[in-house]
Enzyme design. Structure first.
Site, PDB file in Angstrom:
ATOM      1  N   GLN A   1      10.616  -0.092 -46.793  1.00 54.79           N
ATOM      2  CA  GLN A   1      10.019   0.742 -45.701  1.00 54.79           C
ATOM      3  C   GLN A   1       8.579   0.816 -46.258  1.00 54.79           C
ATOM      4  OE1 GLN A   1      12.956   4.156 -45.014  1.00 54.79           O
ATOM      5  NE2 GLN A   1      13.578   3.316 -47.108  1.00 54.79           N
TER       6      GLN A   1
ATOM      7  N   HIS B   1       8.189  -1.314 -41.854  1.00 51.81           N
ATOM      8  CA  HIS B   1       7.301  -0.423 -41.262  1.00 51.81           C
ATOM      9  C   HIS B   1       5.936  -0.988 -41.330  1.00 51.81           C
ATOM     10  CE1 HIS B   1      10.347   3.032 -42.368  1.00 51.81           C
ATOM     11  NE2 HIS B   1      10.601   2.292 -41.285  1.00 51.81           N
TER      12      HIS B   1
ATOM     13  N   CYS C   1     -11.399  -9.443 -28.915  1.00 51.06           N
ATOM     14  CA  CYS C   1     -11.802  -9.087 -27.638  1.00 51.06           C
ATOM     15  C   CYS C   1     -12.506  -7.737 -27.653  1.00 51.06           C
ATOM     16  CB  CYS C   1     -10.556  -8.542 -26.881  1.00 51.06           C
ATOM     17  SG  CYS C   1      -9.481  -7.181 -27.487  1.00 51.06           S
TER      18      CYS C   1
ATOM     19  N   GLY D   1      14.623   3.978 -54.285  1.00 48.03           N
ATOM     20  CA  GLY D   1      13.646   4.792 -54.054  1.00 48.03           C
ATOM     21  C   GLY D   1      13.323   5.324 -52.789  1.00 48.03           C
ATOM     22  N   THR D   2      14.654   5.736 -51.983  1.00 47.50           N
ATOM     23  CA  THR D   2      14.372   6.193 -50.719  1.00 47.50           C
ATOM     24  C   THR D   2      15.386   7.380 -50.546  1.00 47.50           C
ATOM     25  OG1 THR D   2      14.750   5.665 -48.346  1.00 47.50           O
ATOM     26  CG2 THR D   2      16.103   4.666 -49.668  1.00 47.50           C
TER      27      THR D   2
HETATM   28  C1  BV8 Z   1      12.450   4.733 -34.009  1.00 50.40           C
HETATM   29  C2  BV8 Z   1       4.950   4.096 -41.689  1.00 50.40           C
HETATM   30  C3  BV8 Z   1      13.150   4.001 -31.927  1.00 50.40           C
HETATM   31  C4  BV8 Z   1       4.006   5.067 -41.243  1.00 50.40           C
HETATM   32  C5  BV8 Z   1       6.957   5.164 -41.711  1.00 50.40           C
HETATM   33  C6  BV8 Z   1      11.928  12.210 -32.649  1.00 50.40           C
HETATM   34  C7  BV8 Z   1      11.294  11.408 -32.208  1.00 50.40           C
HETATM   35  C8  BV8 Z   1      10.813  10.278 -32.249  1.00 50.40           C
HETATM   36  C9  BV8 Z   1      11.512   9.684 -33.118  1.00 50.40           C
HETATM   37  C10 BV8 Z   1      12.690  10.473 -33.860  1.00 50.40           C
HETATM   38  C11 BV8 Z   1      12.978  11.545 -33.803  1.00 50.40           C
HETATM   39  N1  BV8 Z   1      14.003  12.180 -34.521  1.00 50.40           N
HETATM   40  C12 BV8 Z   1      14.225  11.372 -35.096  1.00 50.40           C
HETATM   41  C13 BV8 Z   1      13.533  10.004 -34.813  1.00 50.40           C
HETATM   42  C14 BV8 Z   1      13.577   8.821 -35.460  1.00 50.40           C
HETATM   43  C15 BV8 Z   1      12.609   8.526 -36.406  1.00 50.40           C
HETATM   44  C16 BV8 Z   1      13.125   9.102 -37.703  1.00 50.40           C
HETATM   45  O1  BV8 Z   1      13.830   8.690 -38.454  1.00 50.40           O
HETATM   46  N2  BV8 Z   1      12.742  10.536 -38.144  1.00 50.40           N
HETATM   47  C17 BV8 Z   1      13.346  11.073 -39.374  1.00 50.40           C
HETATM   48  C18 BV8 Z   1      12.336  11.865 -40.097  1.00 50.40           C
HETATM   49  C19 BV8 Z   1      14.303  11.948 -38.891  1.00 50.40           C
HETATM   50  N3  BV8 Z   1      12.325   7.234 -36.840  1.00 50.40           N
HETATM   51  C20 BV8 Z   1      11.260   6.639 -36.055  1.00 50.40           C
HETATM   52  O2  BV8 Z   1      10.501   7.054 -35.207  1.00 50.40           O
HETATM   53  C21 BV8 Z   1      11.312   5.231 -36.243  1.00 50.40           C
HETATM   54  N4  BV8 Z   1      11.412   4.579 -34.865  1.00 50.40           N
HETATM   55  O3  BV8 Z   1      13.210   5.373 -34.253  1.00 50.40           O
HETATM   56  O4  BV8 Z   1      12.060   3.966 -32.914  1.00 50.40           O
HETATM   57  C22 BV8 Z   1      12.505   5.082 -31.174  1.00 50.40           C
HETATM   58  C23 BV8 Z   1      11.262   4.713 -30.395  1.00 50.40           C
HETATM   59  C24 BV8 Z   1      10.739   5.763 -29.558  1.00 50.40           C
HETATM   60  C25 BV8 Z   1      11.437   6.983 -29.400  1.00 50.40           C
HETATM   61  C26 BV8 Z   1      12.370   7.351 -30.436  1.00 50.40           C
HETATM   62  C27 BV8 Z   1      12.979   6.539 -31.165  1.00 50.40           C
HETATM   63  C28 BV8 Z   1      10.183   4.746 -37.006  1.00 50.40           C
HETATM   64  C29 BV8 Z   1      10.269   5.242 -38.448  1.00 50.40           C
HETATM   65  C30 BV8 Z   1       9.180   4.546 -39.285  1.00 50.40           C
HETATM   66  C31 BV8 Z   1       8.000   5.535 -39.553  1.00 50.40           C
HETATM   67  N5  BV8 Z   1       7.115   5.177 -40.266  1.00 50.40           N
HETATM   68  N6  BV8 Z   1       6.160   4.674 -42.412  1.00 50.40           N
HETATM   69  C32 BV8 Z   1       3.200   5.616 -42.822  1.00 50.40           C
HETATM   70  O5  BV8 Z   1       3.648   5.121 -43.881  1.00 50.40           O
HETATM   71  O6  BV8 Z   1       2.383   6.481 -42.552  1.00 50.40           O
HETATM   72  S1  BV8 Z   1       8.285   6.016 -42.445  1.00 50.40           S
HETATM   73  C33 BV8 Z   1       7.943   6.500 -43.875  1.00 50.40           C
HETATM   74  O7  BV8 Z   1       9.070   7.414 -44.139  1.00 50.40           O
HETATM   75  C34 BV8 Z   1       7.596   5.582 -44.767  1.00 50.40           C
HETATM   76  O8  BV8 Z   1       7.728   4.208 -44.550  1.00 50.40           O
HETATM   77  C35 BV8 Z   1       8.783   5.963 -45.862  1.00 50.40           C
HETATM   78  O9  BV8 Z   1       9.097   4.549 -46.636  1.00 50.40           O
HETATM   79  C36 BV8 Z   1       9.836   6.542 -45.194  1.00 50.40           C
HETATM   80  C37 BV8 Z   1      10.827   6.812 -45.750  1.00 50.40           C
HETATM   81  O10 BV8 Z   1      10.557   7.741 -46.711  1.00 50.40           O
HETATM   82  P1  BV8 Z   1      10.931   7.163 -48.250  1.00 50.40           P
HETATM   83  O11 BV8 Z   1      10.570   5.896 -48.389  1.00 50.40           O
HETATM   84  O12 BV8 Z   1      12.538   7.389 -48.321  1.00 50.40           O
HETATM   85  O13 BV8 Z   1      10.037   8.014 -49.110  1.00 50.40           O
HETATM   86  P2  BV8 Z   1      10.613   9.433 -49.488  1.00 50.40           P
HETATM   87  O14 BV8 Z   1       9.171  10.204 -50.078  1.00 50.40           O
HETATM   88  O15 BV8 Z   1      11.251  10.033 -48.321  1.00 50.40           O
HETATM   89  O16 BV8 Z   1      11.796   9.246 -50.842  1.00 50.40           O
HETATM   90  C38 BV8 Z   1      11.174   8.795 -51.840  1.00 50.40           C
HETATM   91  C39 BV8 Z   1      12.554   8.790 -52.634  1.00 50.40           C
HETATM   92  O17 BV8 Z   1      12.243   8.019 -53.870  1.00 50.40           O
HETATM   93  C40 BV8 Z   1      13.358   9.928 -53.161  1.00 50.40           C
HETATM   94  O18 BV8 Z   1      14.558  10.345 -52.760  1.00 50.40           O
HETATM   95  C41 BV8 Z   1      12.678  10.269 -54.594  1.00 50.40           C
HETATM   96  O19 BV8 Z   1      13.757  10.936 -55.253  1.00 50.40           O
HETATM   97  C42 BV8 Z   1      12.852   8.953 -54.893  1.00 50.40           C
HETATM   98  N7  BV8 Z   1      12.116   8.488 -56.274  1.00 50.40           N
HETATM   99  C43 BV8 Z   1      10.864   9.240 -56.759  1.00 50.40           C
HETATM  100  N8  BV8 Z   1      10.463   8.639 -57.906  1.00 50.40           N
HETATM  101  C44 BV8 Z   1      11.138   7.432 -58.100  1.00 50.40           C
HETATM  102  C45 BV8 Z   1      12.275   7.455 -57.066  1.00 50.40           C
HETATM  103  N9  BV8 Z   1      13.207   6.500 -56.990  1.00 50.40           N
HETATM  104  C46 BV8 Z   1      13.168   5.674 -57.838  1.00 50.40           C
HETATM  105  N10 BV8 Z   1      12.520   5.416 -58.781  1.00 50.40           N
HETATM  106  C47 BV8 Z   1      11.105   6.436 -58.998  1.00 50.40           C
HETATM  107  N11 BV8 Z   1      10.330   6.541 -59.945  1.00 50.40           N
HETATM  108 ZN    ZN Z   2      -8.161  -7.936 -29.230  1.00 49.34          ZN
END
Ligand code: BV8
Ligand code: ZN
Length: 248
Positions: free
Chosen positions: A108, A126, A157, A194-195
């Site tokens: 991701q 992503h 373009c 890590g997610t």
């Molecule tokens: C989609 C790029 C169909 C950008 C990212 C309302 C309106 C519109 C959409 C939605 C909505 N409600 C829900 C949705 C769907 C939405 C969604 O799921 N929302 C969630 C918040 C509820 N999803 C989307 O919109 C996706 N598209 O659904 O398309 C659609 C189309 C049109 C209309 C509707 C639907 C697109 C999702 C992609 C978004 N882009 N990233 C950027 O980076 O700026 S997502 C972003 O969150 C990152 O990619 C990130 O990777 C991702 C998930 O987070 P995590 O990676 O899990 O990171 P997080 O910090 O949360 O957790 C870290 C973890 O690591 C923790 O658990 C921690 O304990 C652990 N950790 C910490 N240290 C360590 C560790 N683990 C191991 N070792 C360590 N040392």
């Molecule tokens: Zn272009």
């Protein structure tokens, strides 16, 4: 410091890996945490940008409303990433790709650290923060080749370019997610590293693997909504735990 319970879990996971021919790995921001990349939900300074939560500044609507501000946010993150290096978690996963007859890594993350560690054919669910995409003709360029103008101008373009990243409310790259589903469905072992497993559709991949019969392993210092479905949970930092599984 690994507790007795942790040692048993590590043993069980090591055995499942040794017996596996097909492995699927999904990573999130936590796999890059030990490289210094702030996670989204671990607090820190990746969660909010000028008072806007990251799911607002990183949204399709913001590209429409205020592309220069989206670039300010992504330039900040590029600045944070510019001299960060892969950590042992990335390096271990890169070594695993040649240890199994079928190995798929889907991330991701947009930081490119898996590729920097040597992983090939990474499924970037992503997108990638180092690439810009033209909002008109879809041409892609490395951000570092586009100079300081913001928004950058398309070399083909002359229209404005945006980060080639999947923002909230946007579809995932066509094909990449479907190929990840196919790989998850046929995996014998699935690692979720890590997610927080909150963002869909990426977070549905471990569920696909589980339904396909995979041994599901979570590597995370904290519990997540996936924990209860996992066959094994390694509670701790990926950079310390993954190298303990052997296959170095
Ligand atoms: C989609 C790029 C169909 C950008 C990212 C309302 C309106 C519109 C959409 C939605 C909505 N409600 C829900 C949705 C769907 C939405 C969604 O799921 N929302 C969630 C918040 C509820 N999803 C989307 O919109 C996706 N598209 O659904 O398309 C659609 C189309 C049109 C209309 C509707 C639907 C697109 C999702 C992609 C978004 N882009 N990233 C950027 O980076 O700026 S997502 C972003 O969150 C990152 O990619 C990130 O990777 C991702 C998930 O987070 P995590 O990676 O899990 O990171 P997080 O910090 O949360 O957790 C870290 C973890 O690591 C923790 O658990 C921690 O304990 C652990 N950790 C910490 N240290 C360590 C560790 N683990 C191991 N070792 C360590 N040392
Ligand atoms: Zn272009």
């Amino acid at each position: 410091m690994t507790s007795r319970l942790q040692v048993t879990e590590i043993e069980r996971v090591r055995e499942s890996l040794h017996a596996a021919h097909s492995v699927f790995v999904l990573t999130g921001a936590g796999v890059s945490a030990e490289s210094g990349v702030p996670t989204f939900r671990g607090g820190g300074n990746a969660a909010v940008w000028k008072g806007m939560p990251f799911y607002e500044i990183s949204s399709a609507g913001m590209v429409e409303r205020d592309l220069p501000e989206v670039w300010a946010w992504f330039d900040y993150r590029l600045g944070v990433l510019s001299d960060l290096k892969p950590n042992p978690a990335h390096k271990t996963l890169a070594r695993w790709q040649d240890k199994f007859s079928s190995f798929t890594l889907a991330t991701q993350n947009i930081d490119g650290l898996h590729q920097a560690a040597g992983s090939r054919d990474v499924y970037e669910l992503h997108g990638n923060v180092w690439t810009a995409r033209c909002i008109e003709c879809d041409a892609r360029s490395d951000v570092r080749r586009l100079g300081a103008a913001r928004p950058p101008v398309c070399l083909d373009c002359r229209n404005p370019m945006r980060p080639d990243v999947v923002l909230f409310g946007e579809m995932l790259p066509v094909g990449v997610f479907d190929r990840a589903v196919d790989a998850a469905r046929t995996a014998e072992v699935c690692f979720v590293v890590g997610t927080s497993a909150l963002v869909y559709p990426a977070a549905s991949l471990p569920e696909v693997a589980k339904r396909g019969g995979a041994f599901l392993v979570e590597v995370n210092p904290e519990k997540t909504p996936l924990t209860e479905y996992c066959d094994a949970s390694l509670r701790g930092p990926a950079g310390e735990l993954l190298p303990l599984l052997g296959f170095e």
